[in-house]
Design an enzyme around this catalytic site. Structure first.
Site, PDB file in Angstrom:
ATOM      1  N   ASP A 168       0.986  -0.959   0.315  1.00 25.26           N
ATOM      2  CA  ASP A 168       0.389   0.124  -0.236  1.00 25.26           C
ATOM      3  C   ASP A 168       0.923   1.641   0.167  1.00 25.26           C
ATOM      4  O   ASP A 168       1.686   1.540   0.703  1.00 25.26           O
ATOM      5  CB  ASP A 168      -0.947  -0.086   1.725  1.00 25.26           C
ATOM      6  N   GLY A 169       0.368   2.448  -0.518  1.00 23.22           N
ATOM      7  CA  GLY A 169       1.185   3.472  -0.042  1.00 23.22           C
ATOM      8  C   GLY A 169       1.810   4.197  -1.678  1.00 23.22           C
ATOM      9  O   GLY A 169       2.314   5.017  -1.927  1.00 23.22           O
ATOM     10  N   ASN A 170       1.451   3.516  -2.482  1.00 30.16           N
ATOM     11  CA  ASN A 170       2.127   4.197  -4.109  1.00 30.16           C
ATOM     12  C   ASN A 170       1.001   5.178  -4.506  1.00 30.16           C
ATOM     13  O   ASN A 170       1.775   6.415  -4.949  1.00 30.16           O
ATOM     14  CB  ASN A 170       1.491   3.261  -5.037  1.00 30.16           C
ATOM     15  N   GLY A 171       0.244   5.855  -4.283  1.00 28.61           N
ATOM     16  CA  GLY A 171      -0.672   7.247  -4.565  1.00 28.61           C
ATOM     17  C   GLY A 171       0.410   7.748  -3.829  1.00 28.61           C
ATOM     18  O   GLY A 171       0.441   9.513  -4.064  1.00 28.61           O
TER      19      GLY A 171
ATOM     20  N   SER B 101      -7.118  -5.515  -5.108  1.00 27.72           N
ATOM     21  CA  SER B 101      -8.292  -6.035  -4.603  1.00 27.72           C
ATOM     22  C   SER B 101     -10.316  -5.382  -5.212  1.00 27.72           C
ATOM     23  O   SER B 101      -9.961  -5.525  -6.201  1.00 27.72           O
ATOM     24  CB  SER B 101      -8.512  -5.343  -3.502  1.00 27.72           C
TER      25      SER B 101
ATOM     26  N   GLU C 169     -12.279  -4.908  -5.033  1.00 32.93           N
ATOM     27  CA  GLU C 169     -12.557  -3.543  -4.139  1.00 32.93           C
ATOM     28  C   GLU C 169     -12.335  -2.576  -5.391  1.00 32.93           C
ATOM     29  O   GLU C 169     -12.606  -0.764  -4.925  1.00 32.93           O
ATOM     30  CB  GLU C 169     -13.053  -3.170  -2.263  1.00 32.93           C
ATOM     31  N   ASN C 170     -11.045  -2.661  -5.507  1.00 26.00           N
ATOM     32  CA  ASN C 170     -10.017  -1.318  -5.878  1.00 26.00           C
ATOM     33  C   ASN C 170     -10.894  -1.140  -7.337  1.00 26.00           C
ATOM     34  O   ASN C 170     -10.689   0.142  -8.221  1.00 26.00           O
ATOM     35  CB  ASN C 170      -8.801  -2.173  -6.163  1.00 26.00           C
ATOM     36  N   TRP C 171     -12.008  -1.646  -7.720  1.00 30.70           N
ATOM     37  CA  TRP C 171     -12.777  -1.262  -9.478  1.00 30.70           C
ATOM     38  C   TRP C 171     -13.493  -0.230  -8.995  1.00 30.70           C
ATOM     39  O   TRP C 171     -14.257   0.894  -9.768  1.00 30.70           O
ATOM     40  CB  TRP C 171     -14.014  -2.688  -9.302  1.00 30.70           C
TER      41      TRP C 171
ATOM     42  N   ARG D 120     -12.423   2.987  -7.849  1.00 29.50           N
ATOM     43  CA  ARG D 120     -11.390   3.649  -8.060  1.00 29.50           C
ATOM     44  C   ARG D 120     -11.651   4.346  -9.322  1.00 29.50           C
ATOM     45  O   ARG D 120     -12.391   3.547 -10.311  1.00 29.50           O
ATOM     46  CB  ARG D 120      -9.719   3.321  -8.159  1.00 29.50           C
TER      47      ARG D 120
ATOM     48  N   GLU E 168       1.289 -13.629  11.766  1.00 33.22           N
ATOM     49  CA  GLU E 168       1.562 -12.677  12.648  1.00 33.22           C
ATOM     50  C   GLU E 168       1.844 -10.841  12.115  1.00 33.22           C
ATOM     51  O   GLU E 168       2.280 -10.603  11.295  1.00 33.22           O
ATOM     52  CB  GLU E 168       3.155 -12.433  13.084  1.00 33.22           C
TER      53      GLU E 168
HETATM   54  C1  IPE Z   1      -4.997  -2.724  -0.386  1.00 29.45           C
HETATM   55  O1  IPE Z   1      -5.173  -1.407  -0.478  1.00 29.45           O
HETATM   56  C2  IPE Z   1      -5.142  -3.058  -1.486  1.00 29.45           C
HETATM   57  C3  IPE Z   1      -3.655  -3.504  -2.124  1.00 29.45           C
HETATM   58  C4  IPE Z   1      -2.625  -3.769  -1.819  1.00 29.45           C
HETATM   59  C5  IPE Z   1      -4.027  -4.177  -3.377  1.00 29.45           C
HETATM   60  P1  IPE Z   1      -6.286  -0.212  -0.214  1.00 29.45           P
HETATM   61  O2  IPE Z   1      -5.304   0.964  -0.153  1.00 29.45           O
HETATM   62  O3  IPE Z   1      -6.960  -1.057  -1.376  1.00 29.45           O
HETATM   63  O4  IPE Z   1      -6.646  -0.504   0.920  1.00 29.45           O
HETATM   64  P2  IPE Z   1      -7.806   0.456   1.426  1.00 29.45           P
HETATM   65  O5  IPE Z   1      -8.906   1.057   0.453  1.00 29.45           O
HETATM   66  O6  IPE Z   1      -7.240   1.919   2.115  1.00 29.45           O
HETATM   67  O7  IPE Z   1      -8.642  -0.314   3.017  1.00 29.45           O
HETATM   68  C1  IPE Z   2      -1.397   0.644  -3.377  1.00 30.56           C
HETATM   69  O1  IPE Z   2      -1.419   1.444  -3.549  1.00 30.56           O
HETATM   70  C2  IPE Z   2      -1.538  -0.542  -4.861  1.00 30.56           C
HETATM   71  C3  IPE Z   2      -2.885  -0.842  -4.676  1.00 30.56           C
HETATM   72  C4  IPE Z   2      -4.240  -0.484  -4.154  1.00 30.56           C
HETATM   73  C5  IPE Z   2      -3.119  -0.943  -6.207  1.00 30.56           C
HETATM   74  P1  IPE Z   2      -2.407   2.610  -3.362  1.00 30.56           P
HETATM   75  O2  IPE Z   2      -2.734   2.799  -4.975  1.00 30.56           O
HETATM   76  O3  IPE Z   2      -3.974   2.303  -2.120  1.00 30.56           O
HETATM   77  O4  IPE Z   2      -1.918   3.825  -2.666  1.00 30.56           O
HETATM   78  P2  IPE Z   2      -2.593   4.985  -1.547  1.00 30.56           P
HETATM   79  O5  IPE Z   2      -2.968   4.147  -0.656  1.00 30.56           O
HETATM   80  O6  IPE Z   2      -3.790   5.050  -1.821  1.00 30.56           O
HETATM   81  O7  IPE Z   2      -0.598   5.914  -0.831  1.00 30.56           O
HETATM   82 MG    MG Z   3      -4.307   2.671  -0.643  1.00 28.27          MG
END
Ligand code: IPE
Ligand code: IPE
Ligand code: MG
Length: 250
Positions: free
Chosen positions: A32-35, A77, A79-81, A83, A213
């Site tokens: 997580d955290g790419n954005g 995920s 749920e990522n649809w 976006r 863990e």
């Molecule tokens: C979880 O991260 C999904 C992936 C890393 C692919 P999200 O960014 O989608 O999770 P939420 O929305 O913060 O719970």
């Molecule tokens: C995780 O990074 C990658 C995916 C969910 C595909 P995010 O895109 O969720 O990055 P943040 O949480 O917005 O920083």
């Molecule tokens: Mg995220």
């Protein structure tokens, strides 16, 4: 083990006090955290995902060199649809490109690579690339690398229940249900890492992670690397796993 036989990741692990004989067999990562990383640089979210791809390539090699047997990562995920369309489309293309581009390297590095999730719902081009990746690496004997794509833990449990019922079971037990998960040959994760600081599961491996863990780092996924991986393993080795029982010292 003679230190000359160790690769540089193992040597660094030893220097950090890691015991190479009690590594977690299965490490799972919520990448997580790419954005947020992209935003911190004033760049587009998709740029952050591209940086995340570079990290994954590096972390897979580090994990393999360290001696981890199974690595499972959350790439998209169920749920990522939700976006924006351009981000979803960009991610699908990026994963397809990665699967095609890395295939040779996966073969050369003896990685068994596959994807889990509701793969029939992702674009056909990506489905083809994932099928080819799995087929071309299936006889490799090194680390088993699993990409979770269009993956949801609840969806996986529902799919397992349907498959279990179709088998006409005489009994419904945890063991029988677990046999119908997407890849029952993978042991449950010993260590679950989440980058970028959120303290939640986001529907990842919710059945299998019952006794994993957890290690959460504030470092975003594009900034994660060998050092942070080793740090998470060092923390893991300090934990006392009890599985509901008592520790030996209690
Ligand atoms: C979880 O991260 C999904 C992936 C890393 C692919 P999200 O960014 O989608 O999770 P939420 O929305 O913060 O719970
Ligand atoms: C995780 O990074 C990658 C995916 C969910 C595909 P995010 O895109 O969720 O990055 P943040 O949480 O917005 O920083
Ligand atoms: Mg995220």
């Amino acid at each position: 083990m003679a230190s000359t036989a160790l690769n540089s990741v193992q040597q660094n692990a030893l220097a950090m006090g890691i015991n190479l004989d009690s590594l977690p067999a299965h490490v799972a990562i919520i990448m997580d955290g790419n954005g947020r990383y992209a935003k911190s640089k004033g760049l587009m979210r998709l740029w952050g995902h591209r940086e995340g791809y570079k990290t994954l390539k590096n972390v897979l090699l580090c994990a393999a060199n360290l001696g981890i047997q199974y690595l499972t990562v959350y790439a998209f995920s169920a749920e990522n649809w939700r976006r924006p369309e351009d981000e979803v489309g960009g991610l699908m293309k990026l994963i397809e490109e990665a699967a095609r581009h890395e295939l040779q390297g996966l073969v050369e590095n003896n990685v068994q690579a596959q994807a889990i999730g509701r793969l029939h719902e992702v674009p056909q081009g990506l489905q083809n690339a994932l099928a080819e990746m799995k087929e071309s690496t299936k006889s490799n004997t090194g680390i088993k690398f699993t990409l979770a794509i269009n993956y949801g833990g609840r969806a996986e449990i529902i799919d397992a229940v349907k498959a279990l019922i179709a088998d006409n079971p005489t009994e419904i037990t945890e063991e029988e249900l677990a046999k119908h998960l997407y890849d029952p040959s993978i042991p449950e994760p010993d260590l679950m890492i989440r980058t970028a600081g959120e303290l939640r599961w986001s529907n990842f491996l919710i059945w299998q992670a019952a006794y994993s863990e957890l290690f959460v780092t504030d470092v975003t996924w594009p900034e994660f690397g060998e050092r942070q991986l080793l740090e998470s393993v060092a923390h893991y080795q300090k934990r006392v796993r009890k599985f509901g029982g008592l520790a030996d010292s209690q």
